[in-house]
Design an enzyme around this catalytic site. Structure first.
Site, PDB file in Angstrom:
ATOM      1  N   SER A   1       0.844  -1.191   0.000  1.00 53.73           N
ATOM      2  CA  SER A   1       0.000   0.000   0.000  1.00 53.73           C
ATOM      3  C   SER A   1       0.880   1.241   0.000  1.00 53.73           C
ATOM      4  O   SER A   1       2.105   1.144   0.015  1.00 53.73           O
ATOM      5  CB  SER A   1      -0.904   0.012   1.228  1.00 53.73           C
ATOM      6  N   LYS A   2       0.200   2.382   0.020  1.00 54.50           N
ATOM      7  CA  LYS A   2       0.904   3.666  -0.067  1.00 54.50           C
ATOM      8  C   LYS A   2       2.016   3.802   0.961  1.00 54.50           C
ATOM      9  O   LYS A   2       3.044   4.398   0.690  1.00 54.50           O
ATOM     10  CB  LYS A   2      -0.091   4.804   0.128  1.00 54.50           C
ATOM     11  N   ARG A   3       1.780   3.256   2.144  1.00 52.89           N
ATOM     12  CA  ARG A   3       2.799   3.493   3.168  1.00 52.89           C
ATOM     13  C   ARG A   3       4.116   2.776   2.840  1.00 52.89           C
ATOM     14  O   ARG A   3       5.127   3.025   3.450  1.00 52.89           O
ATOM     15  CB  ARG A   3       2.274   3.134   4.562  1.00 52.89           C
ATOM     16  N   HIS A   4       4.112   1.895   1.842  1.00 51.51           N
ATOM     17  CA  HIS A   4       5.361   1.258   1.427  1.00 51.51           C
ATOM     18  C   HIS A   4       6.060   2.053   0.327  1.00 51.51           C
ATOM     19  O   HIS A   4       7.019   1.592  -0.265  1.00 51.51           O
ATOM     20  CB  HIS A   4       5.107  -0.167   0.931  1.00 51.51           C
ATOM     21  N   GLY A   5       5.548   3.224   0.039  1.00 52.19           N
ATOM     22  CA  GLY A   5       6.180   4.050  -1.006  1.00 52.19           C
ATOM     23  C   GLY A   5       5.330   4.048  -2.257  1.00 52.19           C
ATOM     24  O   GLY A   5       4.107   3.907  -2.199  1.00 52.19           O
TER      25      GLY A   5
END
Ligand code: GLU
Length: 502
Positions: A259-263
């Site tokens: 998801s977004k929090r992984h970049g």
């Protein structure tokens, strides 16, 4: 043993993104698997835009999704932009169709209006959980009399339409996961529309897959729980059952869903970071599939031949950025220089180094023309070391700048004194100024300078200060390449400016 590939008369698959965000990496990967299945069977790959969520869907996102898919090479043969036999391909343009099916379901009492309030539903949910039951809808409104329904509707009471799910086991064969069984008791009467003109995903998708003659639904495992709901609806309406294949999820290295929090997760940002579409395609397919041997490099054409949906694994696929970087470097090195240059040009433009003119480009700083051939000569110098296209601007900006910034100390090869550097540059200048424009070729420059360098105990004493004077960099392409690209006048001017520092 290689598994047998499915061969159907006509494979029709679809990618059905909701335009509520940029083209997500995961959506593109689903698109790729669908595309390959279609292509290897002479089938059709269809793009359907699922924009029924009016608040979150935008035309901007729709455009971005289409551009991203095209950039990856995942072209569709039917879609909202090009039409097709089974259009329209945008769900908001199909509301009349859904309405007819909804009315029919209501008439046949296979669906019903539900007027329960949010608070009431929440209380029911909590109650069911407290007695250890699945928090499904109680069915309270299912038997409401027609008069009461009419009265409520006339009064404009808030309502939704629920599908009356028959109590049964739903069984289907997933191409990847094998036989799957769901108990409809765990599903309950789901909401299929917010009103006659506001169908929801599970309902609209079933109508569309049927009317668009979709043979295979290939999608992410996150939709697995929707499939029994969709099958129940197909059965209730007497519609086709497509074959299902649920792809494993893409997981971040920490084994949680990517998801977004992984970049970076949007295809657009991979493009802006300088990844090539070939690298992303090759990378994506390995997130869930492999050829069963050691091979790692697959072009789209070879994937069309070799991909086999039955070889897709069940377990989550781990996203490994190093692998993507490795593939990107590989594809950058294997591109024809002219092609690579075409891919690099947007990065040079974005960095403000060049701008498009009618048939050519102009260097922004100097206003001079620079054509594709010259740009290719510059880009080629870095083809071997480029890992992301976005690095090209930083590596080559000194070719495009009027003045380069130069630090005196960088000009020194090892322990050279200022005086030696100055002498070295003077000698380069004098020998180079003897060479006329017509003879200013890389070969000639190389021959002349190498000959002169023999007079030094180390070549670096001549060539290092020269190269830094031309580029301003301690690391750059070689001096002969730079000289030949910069040309006589600019090269001599840069040497003169460098000398002034000493
Ligand atoms: N609109 C759905 C999504 O974007 C499509 C799912 C499906 O393929 O059925 O996830």
């Amino acid at each position: 043993m290689p598994s047998e590939k499915i061969k159907l008369d006509k494979i029709r698959v679809r990618l059905a993104p909701s335009p509520t965000g940029y083209l997500h990496f995961g959506t593109a990967r689903v698109g790729l698997f669908n595309y390959l299945l279609a292509k290897q069977n002479n089938g059709s790959f269809i793009l359907r835009i699922e924009d029924t969520d009016k608040e979150r869907s935008t035309k901007e996102f729709e455009k971005g999704i289409m551009e991203g898919l095209k950039w990856l090479g995942l072209e569709w043969s039917e879609g909202p932009d090009i039409g097709g036999e089974y259009g329209p391909y945008r769900q908001t343009e199909r509301l009349k169709i859904y309405r007819e099916y909804l009315e029919k379901l209501l008439k046949e009492k296979k669906a019903y209006y539900c007027f329960c309030s949010e608070e009431e539903l929440e209380a029911q949910r909590q109650y069911r959980m407290s007695i250890g039951e699945a928090p499904i809808y109680s069915g309270k409104c299912a038997d409401m009399s027609e008069e009461e329904v009419k009265k409520n509707l006339a009064e404009g009471k808030d309502c939704v339409i629920r599908f009356k799910a028959p109590v049964k086991k739903v069984v289907f064969n997933d191409l990847i996961r094998g036989r799957l069984e769901f108990d409809s008791k765990m599903i309950g009467d789901t909401v299929i529309a917010k009103g006659l003109d506001s169908p929801l995903y599970n309902f609209a998708v079933v109508i569309d897959d049927h009317l668009m003659k979709i043979s295979h639904v290939v999608r992410g495992e996150d939709h697995l729980s929707n499939t029994p709901k969709q099958i129940l609806l197909q059965e209730a309406m007497g519609l086709n059952h497509p074959v299902y294949a649920h792809l494993p999820l893409v997981m971040a290295p920490d084994k949680t869903k990517l998801s977004k929090r992984h970049g970076t997760v949007s295809i657009e940002s991979y493009r802006d970071d300088g990844y090539l579409p070939e690298a992303l395609i090759n990378f994506m397919v390995f997130l869930g599939w492999n050829p069963g041997d050691e091979r790692e490099i697959f072009s789209m054409d070879s994937l069309v031949k070799e991909f086999d949906i039955k070889r897709v694994q069940k377990g989550g696929a781990i996203f490994n950025i190093e692998k993507l970087n490795y593939l990107n470097g590989f594809y950058i090195r294997s591109k024809k220089p002219e092609k690579l240059t075409e891919f690099c040009i947007p990065f040079l433009e974005k960095a403000g180094l060049i701008e498009k003119k009618k048939d050519t480009y102009a260097v922004k700083d100097t206003g001079e023309d620079v054509d594709l051939e010259e740009l290719t000569a510059i880009v080629s110098l870095y083809q071997e070391r480029l890992k992301h296209l976005s690095e090209i601007a930083n590596l080559t900006d000194f070719f495009f700048k009027k003045d380069i910034s130069l630090e005196k100390d960088k000009l020194k090869w090892k322990q050279m004194a200022d005086e030696d550097v100055k002498n070295s540059l003077e000698r380069s200048e004098s020998v180079l100024s003897e060479i006329k424009d017509a003879n200013w070729t890389k070969e000639n420059l190389e021959k002349t300078l190498l000959k002169m360098s023999e007079e030094y105990s180390s070549r670096g004493e001549l060539l290092w200060p020269l190269r830094v004077a031309l580029s301003g960099r301690e690391a750059s392409a070689g001096p002969f390449d730079i000289l030949s690209i910069l040309g006589r006048e600019k090269s001599l001017n840069r040497i003169k400016s460098a000398k002034k520092l000493l």
